[in-house]
Design an enzyme around this catalytic site. Structure first.
Site, PDB file in Angstrom:
ATOM      1  N   GLY A  35      -3.488  -1.865   9.750  1.00  0.00           N
ATOM      2  CA  GLY A  35      -4.370  -2.883   9.145  1.00  0.00           C
ATOM      3  C   GLY A  35      -5.827  -2.637   9.458  1.00  0.00           C
ATOM      4  N   LEU A  62      -7.183   2.842   7.814  1.00  0.00           N
ATOM      5  CA  LEU A  62      -6.976   4.280   8.006  1.00  0.00           C
ATOM      6  C   LEU A  62      -5.679   4.777   7.351  1.00  0.00           C
ATOM      7  CD1 LEU A  62      -8.185   4.746  11.696  1.00  0.00           C
ATOM      8  CD2 LEU A  62      -9.427   5.229   9.588  1.00  0.00           C
ATOM      9  N   ALA A 102       0.732   4.757   4.756  1.00  0.00           N
ATOM     10  CA  ALA A 102       0.925   6.004   4.012  1.00  0.00           C
ATOM     11  C   ALA A 102       1.202   7.164   4.965  1.00  0.00           C
ATOM     12  CB  ALA A 102      -0.316   6.302   3.167  1.00  0.00           C
ATOM     13  N   ASP A 149      -4.712   6.226  -0.997  1.00  0.00           N
ATOM     14  CA  ASP A 149      -4.140   6.530   0.323  1.00  0.00           C
ATOM     15  C   ASP A 149      -3.054   7.597   0.223  1.00  0.00           C
ATOM     16  OD1 ASP A 149      -5.693   4.366   1.071  1.00  0.00           O
ATOM     17  OD2 ASP A 149      -4.201   3.563   2.454  1.00  0.00           O
TER      18      ASP A 149
HETATM   19  O1  PMV Z   1      -8.011  -0.823   4.026  1.00  0.00           O
HETATM   20  P1  PMV Z   1      -7.189   0.107   3.235  1.00  0.00           P
HETATM   21  O2  PMV Z   1      -6.987   1.425   3.835  1.00  0.00           O
HETATM   22  O3  PMV Z   1      -5.896  -0.526   2.807  1.00  0.00           O
HETATM   23  O4  PMV Z   1      -8.027   0.470   1.917  1.00  0.00           O
HETATM   24  C1  PMV Z   1      -8.042  -0.279   0.785  1.00  0.00           C
HETATM   25  C2  PMV Z   1      -8.937   0.359  -0.231  1.00  0.00           C
HETATM   26  C3  PMV Z   1      -9.198  -0.560  -1.397  1.00  0.00           C
HETATM   27  O5  PMV Z   1     -10.087   0.138  -2.257  1.00  0.00           O
HETATM   28  C4  PMV Z   1      -9.883  -1.821  -0.928  1.00  0.00           C
HETATM   29  C5  PMV Z   1      -7.923  -0.929  -2.140  1.00  0.00           C
HETATM   30  C6  PMV Z   1      -7.260   0.225  -2.883  1.00  0.00           C
HETATM   31  O6  PMV Z   1      -6.083   0.058  -3.248  1.00  0.00           O
HETATM   32  O7  PMV Z   1      -7.900   1.259  -3.136  1.00  0.00           O
END
Ligand code: PMV
Length: 323
Positions: A101, A104, A108, A150
């Site tokens: 959370g 990073l 995935a 990701d």
């Molecule tokens: O915080 P993370 O790694 O889940 O990144 C999310 C990135 C967003 O652009 C906010 C959402 C997405 O699905 O790309």
């Protein structure tokens, strides 16, 4: 057999990527996730050993706990989509150094490491695009409607200029290593909630938000050139501007901004939140590995719960395969 997968960092373009704008993400040398498969009696049920959570799950015997649905899907996909992976007779152990959370790509990384280990153990060919598709299916359980950034970066372990719904554009490696310092606020975020808040804000003020998304998209395009060309000072300036626009979008927080300011004061070429925002991590671009250590110390004294000096994997030989 084991499988390793890197974490990922969005260098530029989070959130606007959900609205079709390009974003840059890079795989990171550290932290990463590792999975190992060991064979058990061929008639024994599959076991999942999630050491970091103190969970050992005998598939099919125990009820599915709250944290388990993505893993149940992982087992289902592995045994139904990877021909050759039996539905009994193995244990999968997963370890991850990637904080959850925090932007990073921990989910995935864990899924990719697990699929790689299973493919290696049961000799199933698993090209990066296929791995990416499998990981994306699990990401949907984590995040609802993930853009796909990701799984693409973690599965291919290559830097990418990513546009939703288009083939990923892999970036040429820069002429020298890209040293980054990741500072973790210690506050977990829920990507789906922050993404939903941005959607509501966009619905309320479409023109303002479309303009923010478009400028960030332009920043990502320029950032891709700066990355591959080794123009890291320019890349740092683009990160700083991206942070301002993320603040205007309403996804930053005082904790993130304190770390961003600390990184800039300690000489970062640029710094911004990375990922969904609100909590999670910042990324600071270091001038060189020595200054990265100073950045790390500055982040720790400014309240970061964790600060890691790392490097972007740039697509050549990397330590994230299976063995
Ligand atoms: O915080 P993370 O790694 O889940 O990144 C999310 C990135 C967003 O652009 C906010 C959402 C997405 O699905 O790309």
């Amino acid at each position: 057999m084991t499988g390793r997968a890197p974490s990922k960092l969005i260098l530029l373009g989070e959130h606007s990527v959900v609205y079709g704008q390009p974003a840059i993400a890079v795989p990171l040398r550290d932290p990463g996730a590792e999975a190992a498969v060991s064979r058990t009696d061929p008639s024994s049920p599959i076991e999942l050993d999630l050491r970091d959570f103190g969970i050992r799950w005998t598939v099919g015997l125990k009820p599915v706990a709250e944290e388990i649905p993505p893993f149940a899907e992982l087992i289902r996909l592995a045994t139904t989509s990877l021909a050759g992976v039996p539905d009994r007779g193995w244990t999968l152990s997963i370890r991850s150094e990637v904080p959850i959370g925090c932007g990073l790509g921990s989910g995935a990384a864990v899924s990719a490491a697990a699929f790689k280990a299973l493919a290696a153990e049961f000799k199933v060919p698993l090209p990066p695009q296929r791995l990416s598709d499998l990981v994306h299916r699990i990401e949907k359980i984590h995040h609802g409607r993930p853009s796909g950034i990701d799984n693409t970066v973690v599965a291919t372990a290559r830097p990418v200029l990513f546009r939703k719904g288009r083939a990923p554009e892999f970036l040429s490696p820069p002429p020298r290593p890209l040293t980054l310092v990741i500072g973790y606020t210690g506050m977990r975020h829920k990507t789906s909630e922050v993404v939903a808040d941005v959607a509501a804000a966009h619905a309320a003020e479409p023109e303002r938000y479309d303009a923010l998304f478009a400028e960030i998209g332009d920043i990502s395009e320029r950032g891709a050139k700066a990355f591959s060309g080794g123009a890291f000072e320019e890349l740092g300036r683009l990160m700083d501007r991206n942070q301002t626009l993320l603040e205007e979008m309403g996804v930053s927080s005082p904790e993130l901004e304190r770390l961003v300011a600390a990184a800039r004061d300690a000489g970062a070429l640029g710094a911004k939140l990375s990922g969904a925002g609100r909590g999670g991590c910042i990324a600071a671009l270091a001038r060189d590995p020595d200054s990265a250590q100073r950045l790390r110390e500055s982040l720790l004294t400014s309240g970061a719960q964790l600060a890691v000096v790392t490097e972007a994997l740039t697509g050549g030989a990397h330590p994230c395969g299976s063995s």
